[in-house]
Design an enzyme around this catalytic site. Structure first.
Site, PDB file in Angstrom:
ATOM      1  CG  HIS A   1     -12.421  31.447  23.440  1.00 50.29           C
ATOM      2  ND1 HIS A   1     -12.381  32.807  23.211  1.00 50.29           N
ATOM      3  CD2 HIS A   1     -12.808  30.888  22.254  1.00 50.29           C
ATOM      4  CE1 HIS A   1     -12.746  33.056  21.958  1.00 50.29           C
ATOM      5  NE2 HIS A   1     -13.002  31.914  21.354  1.00 50.29           N
TER       6      HIS A   1
ATOM      7  CG  HIS B   1     -17.422  30.635  22.126  1.00 46.93           C
ATOM      8  ND1 HIS B   1     -18.135  30.954  20.998  1.00 46.93           N
ATOM      9  CD2 HIS B   1     -16.113  30.554  21.727  1.00 46.93           C
ATOM     10  CE1 HIS B   1     -17.308  31.057  19.977  1.00 46.93           C
ATOM     11  NE2 HIS B   1     -16.079  30.817  20.381  1.00 46.93           N
TER      12      HIS B   1
ATOM     13  CG  HIS C   1     -14.816  38.009  16.873  1.00 47.06           C
ATOM     14  ND1 HIS C   1     -15.592  37.038  16.282  1.00 47.06           N
ATOM     15  CD2 HIS C   1     -13.720  37.366  17.340  1.00 47.06           C
ATOM     16  CE1 HIS C   1     -14.973  35.865  16.406  1.00 47.06           C
ATOM     17  NE2 HIS C   1     -13.840  36.041  17.044  1.00 47.06           N
TER      18      HIS C   1
ATOM     19  CG  ASP D   1     -15.146  34.537  19.915  1.00 44.73           C
ATOM     20  OD1 ASP D   1     -14.640  35.655  20.072  1.00 44.73           O
ATOM     21  OD2 ASP D   1     -14.655  33.703  19.142  1.00 44.73           O
TER      22      ASP D   1
ATOM     23  CG  ASP E   1     -10.486  33.587  16.473  1.00 39.89           C
ATOM     24  OD1 ASP E   1     -10.523  32.523  17.119  1.00 39.89           O
ATOM     25  OD2 ASP E   1     -11.455  34.377  16.420  1.00 39.89           O
ATOM     26  CG  HIS E   2      -9.899  34.630  20.602  1.00 37.13           C
ATOM     27  ND1 HIS E   2     -10.494  35.758  21.101  1.00 37.13           N
ATOM     28  CD2 HIS E   2     -10.713  34.194  19.595  1.00 37.13           C
ATOM     29  CE1 HIS E   2     -11.620  35.993  20.451  1.00 37.13           C
ATOM     30  NE2 HIS E   2     -11.769  35.051  19.526  1.00 37.13           N
TER      31      HIS E   2
ATOM     32  CG  HIS F   1     -12.119  28.875  19.364  1.00 32.24           C
ATOM     33  ND1 HIS F   1     -13.429  29.269  19.496  1.00 32.24           N
ATOM     34  CD2 HIS F   1     -12.137  27.512  19.307  1.00 32.24           C
ATOM     35  CE1 HIS F   1     -14.202  28.188  19.529  1.00 32.24           C
ATOM     36  NE2 HIS F   1     -13.442  27.119  19.421  1.00 32.24           N
TER      37      HIS F   1
HETATM   38 ZN   LIG Z   1     -13.019  34.356  17.912  1.00 37.17          ZN
HETATM   39 ZN   LIG Z   2     -14.150  31.367  19.549  1.00 34.09          ZN
END
Ligand SMILES: [Zn+2]
Ligand SMILES: [Zn+2]
Length: 264
Positions: A18, A99, A227, A169, A22-23, A20
């Site tokens: 996805h 998510h 995570h 996530d 952090d990814h 976000h």
């Molecule tokens: Zn994440």
């Molecule tokens: Zn996320």
């Protein structure tokens, strides 16, 4: 990747769950390194169709004359499970998670590996070389006297096909359990421990216990959790809570090497 000697050129497919930060923040750094190394092969990115909107301007800004390789975007389906990649060795599926924004998990299934012939049996039944490939492919052997020697008696499998699934996530949801059923290894996020159970629910994340519940219900071989929220000094409580539900659980640390389906 440099630290652990993972070859950049070996990577041809990247699966992004996805969009976000952090990814996806690491992606431009990785692509820049590939460009610097003079990569020629196409790079396949499996992600939400919006990834291109995020990535293209960065590439344009850094490399106005273009980069040395082609990026092939493969948009994911966030409504249902789909076969997204296949070659001679592996099939890859995406499936929707639960998510805050559209998110997919991924499942990697190794294809059956042809068995080896057992050398002693080749001698015992004097199996001619020209018939050996057929036996490897699944046929029985018929001796000169007409005796049928079953394929299973003549061959041995190196190991059964292995499987791995990645869920990050997501918050706990029965809907994706079937998609990870029976995998040898499941990676599942465990952002929180049970002290933040409510926060996990409202932010669409999982606790250690949630991830273990998925592992238990899906009857997986081994569970790896990660995570973790930065609010925890260590992951021991989250890990213990997961292990109470699903004992074969490990907390992931950078540089860990995990063998899939070996001795588990
Ligand atoms: Zn994440
Ligand atoms: Zn996320």
């Amino acid at each position: 990747m440099r630290k652990y000697n993972i070859g950049f050129s070996k990577i041809n497919h990247i699966f992004i769950s996805h969009l976000h930060g952090d990814h996806i923040f690491g992606l431009i750094g990785l692509l820049s390194t590939m460009e610097l190394l003079g990569r020629k092969n196409d790079l396949h990115l499996f992600a939400h169709s919006e990834l291109q909107k995020f990535l293209s301007p960065q590439i344009q800004f850094l490399y106005p004359d273009g980069i040395t390789f082609k990026i092939v975007y493969h948009p994911l389906n966030f409504k249902k499970k789909q076969l997204i990649y296949e070659d001679q060795k592996v099939s890859v599926y995406s499936f929707p998670l639960s998510h805050r924004i559209p998110t997919c998990g991924f499942r990697f299934d190794e294809k059956p590996i042809p068995p080896n012939l057992i050398p002693e049996k080749l001698v015992e039944y004097q199996i001619p070389i020209r018939q050996r490939q057929q036996i490897k492919d699944g046929e029985d052997f018929i001796t000169e006297t007409g005796q049928i020697i079953p394929h299973a008696e003549l061959t041995i499998y190196k190991h059964k096909p292995r499987s791995f699934a990645f869920c990050s996530d997501t918050r706990f949801d029965e809907s994706y359990i079937e998609s990870v059923r029976n995998v040898d290894l499941l990676y599942h996020e465990a952002t929180f421990a049970s002290d933040n159970k409510d926060l996990a629910h409202t932010t669409y994340h999982s606790t250690g216990e949630d991830s273990a519940k998925v592992a238990l219900k899906a009857e997986v071989g081994k569970l790896i959790i990660g995570h973790f929220s930065a609010r925890y000094k260590d992951h021991l409580i989250t890990l213990k809570e997961a292990q109470a539900v699903f004992p074969n659980t490990t907390a992931i640390a950078e540089g860990d090497v995990i063998y899939i389906g070996k001795g588990d």
